[in-house]
Enzyme design. Structure first.
Site, PDB file in Angstrom:
ATOM      1  N   HIS A 205      59.347  26.154 -20.795  1.00  0.00           N
ATOM      2  CA  HIS A 205      59.924  26.944 -21.886  1.00  0.00           C
ATOM      3  C   HIS A 205      59.288  28.308 -22.082  1.00  0.00           C
ATOM      4  O   HIS A 205      59.672  29.045 -22.984  1.00  0.00           O
ATOM      5  CB  HIS A 205      59.888  26.170 -23.216  1.00  0.00           C
ATOM      6  CG  HIS A 205      58.502  25.999 -23.785  1.00  0.00           C
ATOM      7  ND1 HIS A 205      57.653  25.022 -23.361  1.00  0.00           N
ATOM      8  CD2 HIS A 205      57.828  26.687 -24.725  1.00  0.00           C
ATOM      9  CE1 HIS A 205      56.514  25.107 -24.021  1.00  0.00           C
ATOM     10  NE2 HIS A 205      56.591  26.114 -24.852  1.00  0.00           N
TER      11      HIS A 205
HETATM   12  C1  UD1 Z   1      58.120  28.390 -29.679  1.00  0.00           C
HETATM   13  C2  UD1 Z   1      56.789  29.107 -29.686  1.00  0.00           C
HETATM   14  C3  UD1 Z   1      55.995  28.692 -28.452  1.00  0.00           C
HETATM   15  C4  UD1 Z   1      55.853  27.175 -28.390  1.00  0.00           C
HETATM   16  C5  UD1 Z   1      57.220  26.525 -28.470  1.00  0.00           C
HETATM   17  C6  UD1 Z   1      57.056  25.031 -28.569  1.00  0.00           C
HETATM   18  C7  UD1 Z   1      56.718  31.379 -30.659  1.00  0.00           C
HETATM   19  C8  UD1 Z   1      56.668  32.816 -30.335  1.00  0.00           C
HETATM   20  N1  UD1 Z   1      56.965  30.564 -29.599  1.00  0.00           N
HETATM   21  O1  UD1 Z   1      58.835  28.801 -28.527  1.00  0.00           O
HETATM   22  O2  UD1 Z   1      54.698  29.254 -28.516  1.00  0.00           O
HETATM   23  O3  UD1 Z   1      55.232  26.835 -27.186  1.00  0.00           O
HETATM   24  O4  UD1 Z   1      57.898  26.975 -29.661  1.00  0.00           O
HETATM   25  O5  UD1 Z   1      58.194  24.345 -28.164  1.00  0.00           O
HETATM   26  O6  UD1 Z   1      56.544  31.001 -31.782  1.00  0.00           O
HETATM   27  N2  UD1 Z   1      66.294  26.646 -30.354  1.00  0.00           N
HETATM   28  C9  UD1 Z   1      67.236  25.693 -30.624  1.00  0.00           C
HETATM   29  N3  UD1 Z   1      66.901  24.702 -31.497  1.00  0.00           N
HETATM   30  C10 UD1 Z   1      65.698  24.617 -32.108  1.00  0.00           C
HETATM   31  C11 UD1 Z   1      64.761  25.615 -31.839  1.00  0.00           C
HETATM   32  C12 UD1 Z   1      65.069  26.613 -30.947  1.00  0.00           C
HETATM   33  O7  UD1 Z   1      68.344  25.723 -30.106  1.00  0.00           O
HETATM   34  O8  UD1 Z   1      65.466  23.670 -32.898  1.00  0.00           O
HETATM   35  C13 UD1 Z   1      66.635  27.703 -29.371  1.00  0.00           C
HETATM   36  C14 UD1 Z   1      67.191  28.962 -30.015  1.00  0.00           C
HETATM   37  O9  UD1 Z   1      68.170  29.471 -29.170  1.00  0.00           O
HETATM   38  C15 UD1 Z   1      65.995  29.894 -30.017  1.00  0.00           C
HETATM   39  C16 UD1 Z   1      65.222  29.463 -28.771  1.00  0.00           C
HETATM   40  O10 UD1 Z   1      65.446  28.075 -28.659  1.00  0.00           O
HETATM   41  O11 UD1 Z   1      66.351  31.239 -29.990  1.00  0.00           O
HETATM   42  C17 UD1 Z   1      63.744  29.751 -28.824  1.00  0.00           C
HETATM   43  O12 UD1 Z   1      63.151  29.171 -30.008  1.00  0.00           O
HETATM   44  P1  UD1 Z   1      61.827  29.837 -30.649  1.00  0.00           P
HETATM   45  O13 UD1 Z   1      61.307  28.972 -31.734  1.00  0.00           O
HETATM   46  O14 UD1 Z   1      62.062  31.269 -30.954  1.00  0.00           O
HETATM   47  O15 UD1 Z   1      60.810  29.848 -29.447  1.00  0.00           O
HETATM   48  P2  UD1 Z   1      60.401  28.683 -28.469  1.00  0.00           P
HETATM   49  O16 UD1 Z   1      60.766  29.066 -27.092  1.00  0.00           O
HETATM   50  O17 UD1 Z   1      60.881  27.383 -29.004  1.00  0.00           O
HETATM   51  N1  UDP Z   2      56.751  16.884 -26.005  1.00  0.00           N
HETATM   52  C1  UDP Z   2      57.608  15.869 -26.463  1.00  0.00           C
HETATM   53  N2  UDP Z   2      58.844  15.765 -25.899  1.00  0.00           N
HETATM   54  C2  UDP Z   2      59.282  16.588 -24.902  1.00  0.00           C
HETATM   55  C3  UDP Z   2      58.399  17.602 -24.442  1.00  0.00           C
HETATM   56  C4  UDP Z   2      57.151  17.729 -25.025  1.00  0.00           C
HETATM   57  O1  UDP Z   2      57.231  15.094 -27.344  1.00  0.00           O
HETATM   58  O2  UDP Z   2      60.414  16.420 -24.433  1.00  0.00           O
HETATM   59  C5  UDP Z   2      55.433  17.038 -26.660  1.00  0.00           C
HETATM   60  C6  UDP Z   2      54.247  17.047 -25.733  1.00  0.00           C
HETATM   61  O3  UDP Z   2      53.775  15.736 -25.482  1.00  0.00           O
HETATM   62  C7  UDP Z   2      53.237  17.850 -26.520  1.00  0.00           C
HETATM   63  C8  UDP Z   2      54.096  18.870 -27.222  1.00  0.00           C
HETATM   64  O4  UDP Z   2      55.414  18.340 -27.240  1.00  0.00           O
HETATM   65  O5  UDP Z   2      52.602  17.035 -27.496  1.00  0.00           O
HETATM   66  C9  UDP Z   2      54.058  20.198 -26.508  1.00  0.00           C
HETATM   67  O6  UDP Z   2      54.985  21.050 -27.054  1.00  0.00           O
HETATM   68  P1  UDP Z   2      55.559  22.306 -26.261  1.00  0.00           P
HETATM   69  O7  UDP Z   2      55.347  22.120 -24.808  1.00  0.00           O
HETATM   70  O8  UDP Z   2      56.932  22.514 -26.762  1.00  0.00           O
HETATM   71  O9  UDP Z   2      54.685  23.500 -26.846  1.00  0.00           O
HETATM   72  P2  UDP Z   2      53.303  24.175 -26.403  1.00  0.00           P
HETATM   73  O10 UDP Z   2      52.270  23.132 -26.393  1.00  0.00           O
HETATM   74  O11 UDP Z   2      53.538  24.847 -25.093  1.00  0.00           O
HETATM   75  O12 UDP Z   2      53.089  25.207 -27.471  1.00  0.00           O
END
Ligand code: UD1
Ligand code: UDP
Length: 364
Positions: A205
């Site tokens: 991601h």
């Molecule tokens: C965010 C965090 C990242 C973290 C990740 C965990 C920031 C800058 N990034 O990234 O550090 O590792 O969460 O998973 O805060 N979306 C959905 N449904 C949801 C949420 C998001 O469809 O419930 C889609 C939307 O199109 C959105 C995109 O995902 O624009 C990105 O979501 P966003 O929260 O901005 O960033 P992440 O990539 O999830």
């Molecule tokens: N995780 C989960 N389901 C998934 C993918 C990840 O429960 O399908 C959990 C994973 O075990 C870890 C956390 O989500 O505890 C990590 O989140 P993510 O990778 O989204 O964010 P990051 O750690 O990179 O900020």
């Protein structure tokens, strides 16, 4: 003592769970849980409250998705109202997402102390939105709780007062250790028709990997090679799904032999899946730490890691996104090469307890 804890994204829920449980043991603490609404799909939010038995948030700011700047601004605007009404003694934030920094700056501007759990991590890559969030949050926090030695060193080097830094271990690992036994009851392996130790897990991601068409195509071409030798289970993050659809690339992985595409999985199912896998291929932050504790090899598709202890002591291998390098490492793992590691200091299930004791002793 009134403490407001703030969460917004999937990894935040996993980190806050043991802190809430620990604070609940102290009658002198009154807690309030605020969800910013940064993640809102059931698969990215509600599932974790259910699996980890986190109480329903008292307040949901409902900010949803937007550009980083707008999302941060919306949290500041809405969270300030909460703070002016509730007047807590402390705001606790976890991790490095937009919700973390936005809540911290709002609290600080309202004259409220801030505790940052998972402080000090640095990738030294300012193109990562998380690196900006980490640095800014650390520099305005009153309590900095670190997970590994590198965090202590980074903070000292940046001139942070050492009296504010507390090396406590890793709350994400508190959650893992608490739920490991329970995760064994998950039916995910039979549901996906998987045999133990005979498949790899993939998560992706990071914007640098999935927002750009060429980077995403490169990763798909790598998967195409790896899937010739092992099944790959890929629970797709919503950011990645959005881009796979935008660039019309989903067809290369959907309904393809040896690639099992799923929605993002709940915590217990995902923990079971990781624990029984041959190796994990990822660009996640938290997963690098969890695999180290599980003793499962982790192939990290990034050039840097803010969690160096996982590569130095644990099972993490940083492979960048170089196709040949990734395929070679994966092939050697498929042929039985394992990675021996040890569990980093204080990653033993007591980090939240240390955090809460330090807050109780020092907050005045
Ligand atoms: C965010 C965090 C990242 C973290 C990740 C965990 C920031 C800058 N990034 O990234 O550090 O590792 O969460 O998973 O805060 N979306 C959905 N449904 C949801 C949420 C998001 O469809 O419930 C889609 C939307 O199109 C959105 C995109 O995902 O624009 C990105 O979501 P966003 O929260 O901005 O960033 P992440 O990539 O999830
Ligand atoms: N995780 C989960 N389901 C998934 C993918 C990840 O429960 O399908 C959990 C994973 O075990 C870890 C956390 O989500 O505890 C990590 O989140 P993510 O990778 O989204 O964010 P990051 O750690 O990179 O900020």
């Amino acid at each position: 003592m009134k403490i407001v804890s703030v969460v917004g994204t999937r990894p935040n829920f996993i980190k806050i769970a043991p802190l809430i449980e620990e604070m609940n043991k102290h009658s002198e603490i009154r807690q309030l849980l605020v969800h910013t609404g940064q993640h809102y799909d059931a698969t990215m939010s509600k599932f974790f409250f259910d699996d980890l038995e986190i109480p329903k948030p008292d307040i949901n700011l409902g900010v949803g998705s937007a550009s980083d700047a707008i999302q941060t601004a919306k949290i500041i605007l809405t969270f300030e109202k909460v703070l002016l009404k509730e007047k807590p003694h402390l705001v606790t934030v976890v991790g490095d997402v937009n919700s973390t920094f936005a809540a911290a700056i709002t609290a600080k501007k309202c004259g409220i102390k801030v505790a940052h759990v998972e402080a000090g991590l640095r990738s030294f890559d300012m193109t990562m939105p998380e690196e900006i969030n980490r640095i800014l949050t650390d520099h305005i926090s009153d309590f900095l709780f670190t997970t590994e030695e590198s965090g202590n060193k980074n903070l000292i080097r940046e001139g942070i007062d050492k009296n504010k830094i507390f090396f406590v271990g890793n709350v994400m690992i508190d959650t893992l250790l608490k739920h490991k036994e329970k995760s064994k009851k998950s039916k995910i392996l039979s549901k996906l028709k998987l045999d133990k130790n005979n498949y790899a897990v993939l998560t992706l991601h990071r914007p640098s990997n999935v927002d750009d068409k060429k980077s995403l195509e490169n990763i798909l071409s790598i998967l195409n090679e790896i899937k010739k030798e092992i099944k790959i289970v890929f629970p797709i993050h919503p950011r990645t799904l959005k881009n796979l659809m935008k660039y019309r690339l989903l067809k290369y992985i959907k309904n393809k032999k040896n690639i099992i595409v799923t929605e993002p999985l709940g915590y217990l199912d995902f923990l079971c899946l990781m624990s029984n896998s041959k190796f994990v291929l990822t660009d996640s932050g938290g997963i690098q730490e969890e695999t180290t504790v599980l003793g499962v090899p982790c192939v990290t598709m990034r050039n840097t890691t803010e969690r160096p202890v996982t590569a130095k002591e644990g099972t993490n291998v940083l492979v960048s996104t170089d196709k040949v390098k990734i395929i070679n490492v994966c092939k050697s793992l498929i042929k039985e090469a394992s990675i021996k590691g040890r569990i980093p200091k204080f990653w033993n299930g007591h980090a939240a307890e240390r955090v809460v004791n330090i807050i109780l002793k020092n907050l005045n």
